[in-house]
Design an enzyme around this catalytic site. Structure first.
Site, PDB file in Angstrom:
ATOM      1  N   CYS A   6      -3.503  -9.218 -16.711  1.00  0.00           N
ATOM      2  CA  CYS A   6      -3.866  -8.207 -15.716  1.00  0.00           C
ATOM      3  C   CYS A   6      -4.167  -8.872 -14.371  1.00  0.00           C
ATOM      4  O   CYS A   6      -5.075  -9.705 -14.268  1.00  0.00           O
ATOM      5  CB  CYS A   6      -5.081  -7.410 -16.200  1.00  0.00           C
ATOM      6  SG  CYS A   6      -5.726  -6.300 -14.944  1.00  0.00           S
ATOM      7  N   CYS A   9      -7.797  -8.413 -13.218  1.00  0.00           N
ATOM      8  CA  CYS A   9      -8.735  -9.279 -13.948  1.00  0.00           C
ATOM      9  C   CYS A   9      -8.662 -10.704 -13.395  1.00  0.00           C
ATOM     10  O   CYS A   9      -9.687 -11.387 -13.263  1.00  0.00           O
ATOM     11  CB  CYS A   9      -8.420  -9.270 -15.444  1.00  0.00           C
ATOM     12  SG  CYS A   9      -8.998  -7.775 -16.292  1.00  0.00           S
ATOM     13  N   ASP A  32      -6.544  -4.231   0.109  1.00  0.00           N
ATOM     14  CA  ASP A  32      -5.214  -4.033  -0.462  1.00  0.00           C
ATOM     15  C   ASP A  32      -4.221  -4.913   0.307  1.00  0.00           C
ATOM     16  O   ASP A  32      -4.271  -5.010   1.528  1.00  0.00           O
ATOM     17  CB  ASP A  32      -4.809  -2.553  -0.367  1.00  0.00           C
ATOM     18  CG  ASP A  32      -3.624  -2.223  -1.256  1.00  0.00           C
ATOM     19  OD1 ASP A  32      -3.797  -1.450  -2.210  1.00  0.00           O
ATOM     20  OD2 ASP A  32      -2.506  -2.739  -0.992  1.00  0.00           O
ATOM     21  N   HIS A  48     -12.326  -4.494 -17.743  1.00  0.00           N
ATOM     22  CA  HIS A  48     -10.964  -3.957 -17.719  1.00  0.00           C
ATOM     23  C   HIS A  48     -10.913  -2.564 -18.353  1.00  0.00           C
ATOM     24  O   HIS A  48     -11.204  -2.396 -19.529  1.00  0.00           O
ATOM     25  CB  HIS A  48     -10.007  -4.895 -18.460  1.00  0.00           C
ATOM     26  CG  HIS A  48      -8.587  -4.404 -18.446  1.00  0.00           C
ATOM     27  ND1 HIS A  48      -7.685  -4.753 -17.456  1.00  0.00           N
ATOM     28  CD2 HIS A  48      -7.936  -3.568 -19.286  1.00  0.00           C
ATOM     29  CE1 HIS A  48      -6.535  -4.153 -17.700  1.00  0.00           C
ATOM     30  NE2 HIS A  48      -6.646  -3.437 -18.806  1.00  0.00           N
ATOM     31  N   ASN A  87      -4.964   6.780  -8.681  1.00  0.00           N
ATOM     32  CA  ASN A  87      -3.676   7.098  -9.289  1.00  0.00           C
ATOM     33  C   ASN A  87      -3.760   6.932 -10.794  1.00  0.00           C
ATOM     34  O   ASN A  87      -4.463   6.051 -11.290  1.00  0.00           O
ATOM     35  CB  ASN A  87      -2.588   6.173  -8.735  1.00  0.00           C
ATOM     36  CG  ASN A  87      -2.241   6.488  -7.290  1.00  0.00           C
ATOM     37  OD1 ASN A  87      -2.213   7.648  -6.893  1.00  0.00           O
ATOM     38  ND2 ASN A  87      -2.013   5.448  -6.498  1.00  0.00           N
ATOM     39  N   GLY A  93       2.399   6.958  -9.146  1.00  0.00           N
ATOM     40  CA  GLY A  93       2.761   5.657  -8.585  1.00  0.00           C
ATOM     41  C   GLY A  93       1.826   4.548  -9.001  1.00  0.00           C
ATOM     42  O   GLY A  93       1.850   3.467  -8.413  1.00  0.00           O
ATOM     43  N   HIS A  98      -5.288  -1.365 -14.257  1.00  0.00           N
ATOM     44  CA  HIS A  98      -6.724  -1.685 -14.246  1.00  0.00           C
ATOM     45  C   HIS A  98      -7.274  -0.697 -13.228  1.00  0.00           C
ATOM     46  O   HIS A  98      -6.945  -0.794 -12.032  1.00  0.00           O
ATOM     47  CB  HIS A  98      -6.945  -3.141 -13.833  1.00  0.00           C
ATOM     48  CG  HIS A  98      -8.394  -3.581 -13.813  1.00  0.00           C
ATOM     49  ND1 HIS A  98      -8.814  -4.769 -14.384  1.00  0.00           N
ATOM     50  CD2 HIS A  98      -9.495  -3.018 -13.283  1.00  0.00           C
ATOM     51  CE1 HIS A  98     -10.126  -4.911 -14.209  1.00  0.00           C
ATOM     52  NE2 HIS A  98     -10.562  -3.855 -13.524  1.00  0.00           N
ATOM     53  N   HIS A 100      -8.558   1.592 -10.436  1.00  0.00           N
ATOM     54  CA  HIS A 100      -8.983   1.204  -9.086  1.00  0.00           C
ATOM     55  C   HIS A 100      -9.071   2.431  -8.197  1.00  0.00           C
ATOM     56  O   HIS A 100      -8.250   3.340  -8.291  1.00  0.00           O
ATOM     57  CB  HIS A 100      -8.032   0.173  -8.476  1.00  0.00           C
ATOM     58  CG  HIS A 100      -6.576   0.510  -8.621  1.00  0.00           C
ATOM     59  ND1 HIS A 100      -5.896   0.322  -9.803  1.00  0.00           N
ATOM     60  CD2 HIS A 100      -5.697   1.048  -7.748  1.00  0.00           C
ATOM     61  CE1 HIS A 100      -4.644   0.723  -9.653  1.00  0.00           C
ATOM     62  NE2 HIS A 100      -4.494   1.177  -8.416  1.00  0.00           N
ATOM     63  N   HIS A 102      -8.678   3.615  -4.406  1.00  0.00           N
ATOM     64  CA  HIS A 102      -8.210   3.240  -3.069  1.00  0.00           C
ATOM     65  C   HIS A 102      -9.187   3.873  -2.082  1.00  0.00           C
ATOM     66  O   HIS A 102      -9.386   5.097  -2.118  1.00  0.00           O
ATOM     67  CB  HIS A 102      -6.822   3.812  -2.777  1.00  0.00           C
ATOM     68  CG  HIS A 102      -5.723   3.291  -3.654  1.00  0.00           C
ATOM     69  ND1 HIS A 102      -4.821   2.341  -3.228  1.00  0.00           N
ATOM     70  CD2 HIS A 102      -5.380   3.593  -4.931  1.00  0.00           C
ATOM     71  CE1 HIS A 102      -3.960   2.099  -4.213  1.00  0.00           C
ATOM     72  NE2 HIS A 102      -4.275   2.845  -5.252  1.00  0.00           N
TER      73      HIS A 102
HETATM   74  P1  AMP Z   1      -1.610   1.744  -7.588  1.00  0.00           P
HETATM   75  O1  AMP Z   1      -0.246   2.179  -7.111  1.00  0.00           O
HETATM   76  O2  AMP Z   1      -2.628   2.843  -7.505  1.00  0.00           O
HETATM   77  O3  AMP Z   1      -1.557   1.082  -8.967  1.00  0.00           O
HETATM   78  O4  AMP Z   1      -2.106   0.678  -6.545  1.00  0.00           O
HETATM   79  C1  AMP Z   1      -2.004  -0.697  -6.714  1.00  0.00           C
HETATM   80  C2  AMP Z   1      -2.318  -1.318  -5.373  1.00  0.00           C
HETATM   81  O5  AMP Z   1      -2.524  -2.709  -5.576  1.00  0.00           O
HETATM   82  C3  AMP Z   1      -1.205  -1.180  -4.340  1.00  0.00           C
HETATM   83  O6  AMP Z   1      -1.713  -0.464  -3.207  1.00  0.00           O
HETATM   84  C4  AMP Z   1      -0.836  -2.622  -3.989  1.00  0.00           C
HETATM   85  O7  AMP Z   1      -0.551  -2.800  -2.622  1.00  0.00           O
HETATM   86  C5  AMP Z   1      -2.091  -3.375  -4.411  1.00  0.00           C
HETATM   87  N1  AMP Z   1      -1.897  -4.771  -4.761  1.00  0.00           N
HETATM   88  C6  AMP Z   1      -0.943  -5.295  -5.569  1.00  0.00           C
HETATM   89  N2  AMP Z   1      -1.107  -6.623  -5.691  1.00  0.00           N
HETATM   90  C7  AMP Z   1      -2.197  -6.945  -4.941  1.00  0.00           C
HETATM   91  C8  AMP Z   1      -2.870  -8.169  -4.649  1.00  0.00           C
HETATM   92  N3  AMP Z   1      -2.485  -9.354  -5.164  1.00  0.00           N
HETATM   93  N4  AMP Z   1      -3.955  -8.133  -3.826  1.00  0.00           N
HETATM   94  C9  AMP Z   1      -4.357  -6.958  -3.292  1.00  0.00           C
HETATM   95  N5  AMP Z   1      -3.774  -5.782  -3.543  1.00  0.00           N
HETATM   96  C10 AMP Z   1      -2.694  -5.764  -4.353  1.00  0.00           C
HETATM   97 ZN    ZN Z   2      -7.812  -5.925 -15.790  1.00  0.00          ZN
END
Ligand code: AMP
Ligand code: ZN
Length: 113
Positions: A6, A9, A32, A48, A87, A93, A98, A100, A102
């Protein structure tokens, strides 16, 4: 318990770099990598949890939601306001399994889709 593959994680464990914005005992927040607004922060539980349906632990949702004003204040957008998005699943999308939040703001946001 961190999940080996993950990405989030790994970020919590410091194995993948990030721009940390806030952390407490239960949660972690960072910028992000692909912001959709001037301010775009991801807020995640340290434990997680795959998605919003995967826990009955209300405390963790409380921790996540209570943190948004604290983080907004740090970012200087407490008065101007912000939006929180979660989401879940393919149509939303969600790409990282894990959970989160936004947190987006720092400018006038478009309409919800
Ligand atoms: P989701 O589409 O809700 O799963 O959002 C995942 C978010 O993680 C997206 O907005 C990506 O831009 C962000 N993301 C992916 N990899 C990283 C990373 N290494 N560091 C920071 N954000 C990330
Ligand atoms: Zn995780």
């Amino acid at each position: 318990m961190p999940i080996k593959d993950c990405l989030f994680c790994k970020i919590i464990d410091g194995k993948v770099p990030c721009n940390k914005v806030y952390e407490n005992e239960k949660i972690f927040a960072f910028n992000d990598i692909n912001p959709v607004a001037k301010k775009h922060i991801l807020i995640i539980p340290k434990r997680h949890i795959e998605n919003i349906g995967q826990t009955k632990n209300l405390e963790i949702f409380g921790e996540l939601l209570i943190s948004t004003d604290i983080i907004a204040k740090k970012l200087g957008i407490l008065d101007s306001g912000y939006r929180i998005i979660i989401n879940k699943g393919k149509d939303s999308g969600q790409i990282i399994d894990h959970i989160h939040l936004h947190l987006i703001g720092g400018e006038t946001l478009g309409l919800l889709n």
